[in-house]
Design a protein around this motif. Structure first.
Motif, PDB file in Angstrom:
ATOM      1  N   UNK A  13       0.814  -1.216   0.000  1.00 41.87           N
ATOM      2  CA  UNK A  13       0.000   0.000   0.000  1.00 41.87           C
ATOM      3  C   UNK A  13       0.852   1.272   0.000  1.00 41.87           C
ATOM      4  N   UNK A  14       2.064   1.161   0.521  1.00 40.94           N
ATOM      5  CA  UNK A  14       2.947   2.329   0.646  1.00 40.94           C
ATOM      6  C   UNK A  14       4.281   2.031  -0.032  1.00 40.94           C
ATOM      7  N   UNK A  15       4.683   2.923  -0.906  1.00 37.14           N
ATOM      8  CA  UNK A  15       5.943   2.780  -1.634  1.00 37.14           C
ATOM      9  C   UNK A  15       7.073   3.354  -0.780  1.00 37.14           C
ATOM     10  N   UNK A  16       7.785   2.457  -0.093  1.00 38.30           N
ATOM     11  CA  UNK A  16       8.915   2.864   0.757  1.00 38.30           C
ATOM     12  C   UNK A  16      10.172   2.237   0.195  1.00 38.30           C
ATOM     13  N   UNK A  17      11.200   3.043  -0.013  1.00 36.17           N
ATOM     14  CA  UNK A  17      12.434   2.507  -0.575  1.00 36.17           C
ATOM     15  C   UNK A  17      13.604   3.420  -0.187  1.00 36.17           C
ATOM     16  N   UNK A  18      14.618   2.888   0.501  1.00 34.14           N
ATOM     17  CA  UNK A  18      15.781   3.712   0.865  1.00 34.14           C
ATOM     18  C   UNK A  18      16.491   4.327  -0.339  1.00 34.14           C
ATOM     19  N   UNK A  19      16.322   3.732  -1.512  1.00 30.91           N
ATOM     20  CA  UNK A  19      16.973   4.275  -2.715  1.00 30.91           C
ATOM     21  C   UNK A  19      16.527   5.708  -2.985  1.00 30.91           C
ATOM     22  N   UNK A  20      15.273   6.041  -2.645  1.00 26.17           N
ATOM     23  CA  UNK A  20      14.776   7.392  -2.909  1.00 26.17           C
ATOM     24  C   UNK A  20      15.622   8.441  -2.186  1.00 26.17           C
ATOM     25  N   UNK A  21      16.043   8.125  -0.966  1.00 29.11           N
ATOM     26  CA  UNK A  21      16.896   9.037  -0.208  1.00 29.11           C
ATOM     27  C   UNK A  21      18.339   8.970  -0.685  1.00 29.11           C
ATOM     28  N   UNK A  22      18.861   7.760  -0.770  1.00 32.18           N
ATOM     29  CA  UNK A  22      20.307   7.639  -0.977  1.00 32.18           C
ATOM     30  C   UNK A  22      20.750   7.956  -2.403  1.00 32.18           C
ATOM     31  N   UNK A  23      19.833   7.998  -3.335  1.00 30.38           N
ATOM     32  CA  UNK A  23      20.202   8.495  -4.668  1.00 30.38           C
ATOM     33  C   UNK A  23      20.503   9.998  -4.617  1.00 30.38           C
ATOM     34  N   UNK A  24      19.963  10.687  -3.638  1.00 32.07           N
ATOM     35  CA  UNK A  24      20.261  12.111  -3.457  1.00 32.07           C
ATOM     36  C   UNK A  24      21.628  12.304  -2.786  1.00 32.07           C
ATOM     37  N   UNK A  25      22.059  11.285  -2.071  1.00 28.31           N
ATOM     38  CA  UNK A  25      23.267  11.398  -1.253  1.00 28.31           C
ATOM     39  C   UNK A  25      24.511  10.920  -2.006  1.00 28.31           C
ATOM     40  N   UNK A  26      24.365   9.795  -2.706  1.00 24.38           N
ATOM     41  CA  UNK A  26      25.504   9.228  -3.439  1.00 24.38           C
ATOM     42  C   UNK A  26      25.460   9.648  -4.901  1.00 24.38           C
TER      43      UNK A  26
END
Length: 201
Positions: A13-26
């Motif tokens: 039901x919820x699209x959660x993915x650490x990639x969304x954050x870490x693509x901004x960082x790396x």
């Protein structure tokens, strides 16, 4: 006869993915993947789902990987940036089930008790459930039998009268061993087909 539908939340039901954050960082995908596979790993994250505090979890990794401290602290410091939004097709299915009035609707989720309030504030549809069992609050998690039993007992659900939906095949198999008809979630469209086959939709 099916009386109860039990939803997992993340990736259903919820699209959660650490990639969304870490693509901004790396600046390189390979570096990001290495970090998430070797430092802030899924296994580490699951311990927070099971009740370990975010502070303790963060400090544990900082002590081990001090050179990565900035990236490690971002995991929970900027956690909300990992939320990609609702998976609208599944929300539509959920809405139809709710509006039918035929089923008890529950959520059984592996989620930190400290971050779950952020999701509750953001997603109105979480208020549609008749009950939500959060692993971090219970200090237990899928795929352990005891966590499923918490929901079954608390809401007086008989396994043979329930359908469980989860994107993680490990969790689906665990539910099936308890006698709960289960659907391995791959897409909203496939979920709808499975529910139609069972004459639930």
């Amino acid at each position: 006869m099916t009386k109860t539908i039990i939803f997992d939340l993340g990736a259903v039901l919820i699209d959660w993915n650490p990639h969304y954050l870490y693509r901004k960082i790396f600046d390189e995908e390979a570096k990001m993947l290495h970090f998430l596979e070797n430092i802030c790993t899924p296994d580490w994250n699951e311990e927070q789902d099971a009740g370990r505090s975010l502070e303790e979890a963060t400090q544990l990794l900082v002590d081990r990987h001090s050179e990565q401290e900035e990236y490690i602290r971002a995991f929970y410091g900027r956690w909300d940036e990992m939320l990609g939004g609702a998976i609208e097709g599944t929300v539509d299915v959920f809405r139809e089930l709710k509006e039918s009035g035929k089923y008890n609707l529950y959520a059984l989720t592996n989620w930190s008790a400290e971050t779950f309030p952020i999701a509750q504030e953001r997603y109105e549809f979480l208020n549609w459930f008749d009950g939500i069992v959060v692993s971090g609050t219970e200090k237990d998690r899928k795929p352990f039998d005891s966590f499923y039993h918490t929901l079954l007992t608390r809401f007086d659900v008989h396994p043979s009268e329930a359908v469980f939906i989860d994107d993680n095949l490990r969790n689906v198999k665990a539910a099936e061993k308890l006698g709960i008809d289960s659907i391995h979630f791959t897409s909203p469209e496939a979920l709808r087909e499975e529910l139609e086959k069972r004459e639930i939709l």
